[in-house]
Design a protein around this motif. Structure first.
Motif, short mmCIF file in Angstrom:
data_model
loop_
_atom_site.label_atom_id
_atom_site.label_comp_id
_atom_site.label_asym_id
_atom_site.label_seq_id
_atom_site.Cartn_x
_atom_site.Cartn_y
_atom_site.Cartn_z
N CYS A 74 67.69 24.90 38.36
CA CYS A 74 68.83 25.22 39.22
C CYS A 74 69.57 26.39 38.59
CB CYS A 74 69.78 24.04 39.36
SG CYS A 74 69.11 22.63 40.27
N TYR A 75 70.32 27.13 39.41
CA TYR A 75 71.05 28.26 38.86
C TYR A 75 72.10 27.78 37.87
CZ TYR A 75 74.00 32.35 38.42
OH TYR A 75 74.73 33.39 37.90
N CYS A 76 72.86 26.76 38.23
CA CYS A 76 73.86 26.22 37.30
C CYS A 76 74.14 24.76 37.66
CB CYS A 76 75.16 27.05 37.31
SG CYS A 76 76.23 26.73 38.71
N GLN A 77 74.90 24.10 36.83
CA GLN A 77 75.14 22.67 37.00
C GLN A 77 75.97 22.36 38.23
OE1 GLN A 77 76.88 21.59 33.24
NE2 GLN A 77 74.92 21.48 32.19
N ALA A 78 76.70 23.35 38.76
CA ALA A 78 77.56 23.10 39.91
C ALA A 78 76.78 22.60 41.12
CB ALA A 78 78.33 24.36 40.27
N GLU A 79 75.49 22.94 41.20
CA GLU A 79 74.69 22.52 42.35
C GLU A 79 73.87 21.27 42.05
OE1 GLU A 79 71.46 25.24 43.40
OE2 GLU A 79 71.86 26.34 41.55
N PHE A 95 77.99 23.17 47.97
CA PHE A 95 77.16 23.46 46.80
C PHE A 95 75.79 22.79 46.88
CE2 PHE A 95 81.26 24.61 45.13
CZ PHE A 95 81.00 25.65 44.26
N MET A 96 75.74 21.64 47.54
CA MET A 96 74.54 20.82 47.44
C MET A 96 73.53 21.04 48.57
SD MET A 96 75.05 19.24 44.63
CE MET A 96 73.67 18.10 44.74
N SER A 97 73.95 21.63 49.68
CA SER A 97 73.06 21.65 50.85
C SER A 97 72.22 22.92 50.97
CB SER A 97 73.88 21.47 52.13
OG SER A 97 74.80 22.53 52.30
N TRP A 98 72.63 24.02 50.34
CA TRP A 98 71.89 25.26 50.52
C TRP A 98 70.59 25.24 49.73
CZ3 TRP A 98 70.62 29.75 47.54
CH2 TRP A 98 70.15 30.81 48.31
N ASP A 99 69.51 25.63 50.37
CA ASP A 99 68.17 25.56 49.77
C ASP A 99 67.60 26.98 49.63
OD1 ASP A 99 65.60 25.14 48.98
OD2 ASP A 99 65.10 23.71 50.57
N PRO A 100 67.47 27.51 48.40
CA PRO A 100 66.95 28.88 48.25
C PRO A 100 65.52 29.03 48.73
CG PRO A 100 67.04 27.76 46.12
CD PRO A 100 67.76 26.89 47.11
N PHE A 101 64.76 27.92 48.77
CA PHE A 101 63.36 28.00 49.18
C PHE A 101 63.22 28.22 50.69
CE2 PHE A 101 63.44 25.82 45.17
CZ PHE A 101 62.36 26.35 44.50
N ARG A 102 64.27 27.90 51.43
CA ARG A 102 64.23 28.12 52.88
C ARG A 102 64.94 29.41 53.27
NH1 ARG A 102 65.33 22.11 55.56
NH2 ARG A 102 63.61 21.04 54.51
N PHE A 107 66.99 31.06 41.33
CA PHE A 107 67.25 29.96 42.27
C PHE A 107 68.41 30.27 43.22
CE2 PHE A 107 64.97 27.87 38.81
CZ PHE A 107 63.99 27.20 39.52
N GLY A 108 68.44 31.51 43.67
CA GLY A 108 69.44 31.87 44.68
C GLY A 108 70.75 32.35 44.13
N GLY A 109 70.92 32.34 42.81
CA GLY A 109 72.14 32.86 42.22
C GLY A 109 73.34 31.95 42.38
N CYS A 110 74.49 32.52 42.10
CA CYS A 110 75.75 31.76 42.05
C CYS A 110 76.17 31.34 43.46
CB CYS A 110 76.84 32.61 41.41
SG CYS A 110 78.48 31.85 41.42
N LYS A 111 76.30 30.04 43.68
CA LYS A 111 76.71 29.52 44.99
C LYS A 111 78.17 29.81 45.27
CE LYS A 111 72.55 28.00 45.18
NZ LYS A 111 72.11 28.55 43.91
N PHE A 112 79.01 29.84 44.24
CA PHE A 112 80.42 30.16 44.42
C PHE A 112 80.57 31.58 44.98
CE2 PHE A 112 84.38 32.04 42.89
CZ PHE A 112 85.32 31.10 43.31
#
Length: 421
Positions: A318-323, A367-374, A388-393
């Motif tokens: 994962c990019y970071c623990q926030a997700e 933070f939890m629903s976005w999927d970089p693979f899609r 993994f899609g970078g920073c979600k914030f």
């Protein structure tokens, strides 16, 4: 057995007869000659030993293997794992500094006994439900304004973890100004293994920004305090906040820290970001993504590839623990957030530790629903296993891709990490 090229091979020509192939998933690197690279491109090999080497390094994979699907599986296993719990505890939002770019609400007050009790219960309940690894980071504000709270709560958390056989690791993020021999001894005794301290370059730039409330500078005191770690095994990550104005200080700061002769003190750069919506920042000449990538590449060419190699080579899904499911930042009022950059902003709170079942699911799912693979862009990117899609914030607040790498920056990272003398 039939093989195919991995989707995550990043290649570039190093010189006239050398091609670098780096797999961003396996983190393996090989150098191929012109003729070998042509065979690799055409998937027609003369030497079975070469094929085996590429297979061993996962640059070639079995034809039937869905490596993207497997990476997605590992990503989701990490994201929704209940085996680990990551807590960032801001014992106060108050601070002895007055940094003009600070994104936090620097309110007075400290963590109450009631909130400390609730945190202890929350940890115990999670351990009872299968948590086997617990990470705690002491944060603020400035956590060393109230070392008594850190000591008392750390002792309770240690007792809970030890009684349950749970692995516990502690960290601390501090401005570094308040350290004394006694406080360094204290954090060592409670089990802090790594401390992060921020400097904004050399003395002139740093003191103009990271000063006390009365305006007095802090650089000299922090440098002296770093000497207090000489007799300890605590790692000290010194983060230099960089922008277009102070970035020229980096190499000088690196040399100054080297004079301390402590291999546990590690310097790395981080761009100053304008993420406080409540203030107009007139201090920092912010770097664009391209500016920072160019700067970071220059560091590699100067021979300091430590931060770059760590960023590229760490094994994470994962990019970071926030997700991740079991990860929260808890402020002194007991409000729980997904991201460090949200702490103290009540509107982004996910729940309060005093009533953990009353959750604000819209804030959690951001933070939890976005999927970089899609995602159309991220899903096809060769750097997906290290980004993994970078920073979600940033994605939520700027509506832009926070890409971790470009072809040029990756090339610079690899040259510094693998080929510098």
């Amino acid at each position: 057995m039939p093989y195919k090229k991995s989707r995550f091979n990043f290649t570039y020509k190093q010189d006239e007869d050398a091609h670098v192939v780096f797999n961003t998933y396996s983190k393996a690197l090989v150098v191929l000659s012109d003729s070998e690279f042509q065979q690799f491109q055409e998937m027609s090999f003369d030497n079975p030993e070469m094929v085996q080497e590429l297979v061993d390094n996962r640059i070639l994979i079995e034809e039937s293997f869905d490596e993207v699907g497997f990476l997605s599986y590992c990503h989701n296993m990490t994201k929704f794992s209940e085996g680990s719990l990551h807590l960032v505890l801001a014992t106060t939002m108050d601070c002895n500094f007055a940094c003009p770019y600070c994104y936090e609400n620097r309110r007075k007050g400290k963590m109450s006994i009631e909130v400390q009790d609730a945190i202890s219960r929350f940890i115990q309940e999670n351990i009872n439900h299968g948590v086997q690894k617990l990470d705690v980071t002491w944060y603020g504000g400035e956590p060393l304004l109230y070392p008594d709270i850190v000591q008392a709560l750390a002792t309770r958390i240690r007792q809970i973890a030890d009684a349950s056989g749970c692995e516990l690791t502690m960290y601390m993020v501090t401005n570094g100004y308040l350290f004394t021999p006694e406080l360094v001894e204290l954090i060592d005794q409670i089990g802090v293994v790594k401390v992060q301290i921020t400097l904004d370059g050399l003395k002139e730039h740093h003191d103009a920004r990271r000063h006390l409330r009365n305006g007095n500078g802090t650089f000299d005191k922090i440098i002296e305090n770093l000497r207090l770690f000489d007799e300890y095994s605590i790692r000290v990550d010194v983060r230099m906040n960089v922008d277009n104005e102070n970035c020229g200080d980096y190499i000088g700061l690196q040399r100054k820290l080297a004079e301390l002769d402590n291999p546990n003190i590690i310097l790395y750069p981080s761009p100053v970001e304008d993420i406080n919506p409540d203030t107009i920042n007139e201090v920092s000449d912010f770097m664009s993504f391209d500016d920072f990538e160019k700067f970071a590449g220059g560091i590699c060419k100067e021979g300091d590839a430590t931060s770059a190699a760590t960023k590229v080579l760490d094994d994470r899904y994962c990019y970071c623990q926030a997700e991740t499911e079991n990860s929260y930042v808890i402020d002194e009022l007991g409000n729980c957030y997904k991201c460090w950059d949200q702490v103290g902003r009540i509107e982004t709170c996910c729940f309060n530790i005093l009533s953990p079942d009353d959750k604000n699911y819209p804030n959690i799912t951001k933070f939890m629903s976005w999927d970089p693979f899609r995602d159309e862009k991220c899903g096809q990117c060769v750097f997906l296993p290290v980004c993994f899609g970078g920073c979600k914030f940033h994605r939520m607040n700027t509506d832009r891709y926070d890409c971790g790498f470009t072809e040029e920056s990756m090339k610079n990272y690899l040259e510094g990490a693998f080929f510098s003398d």
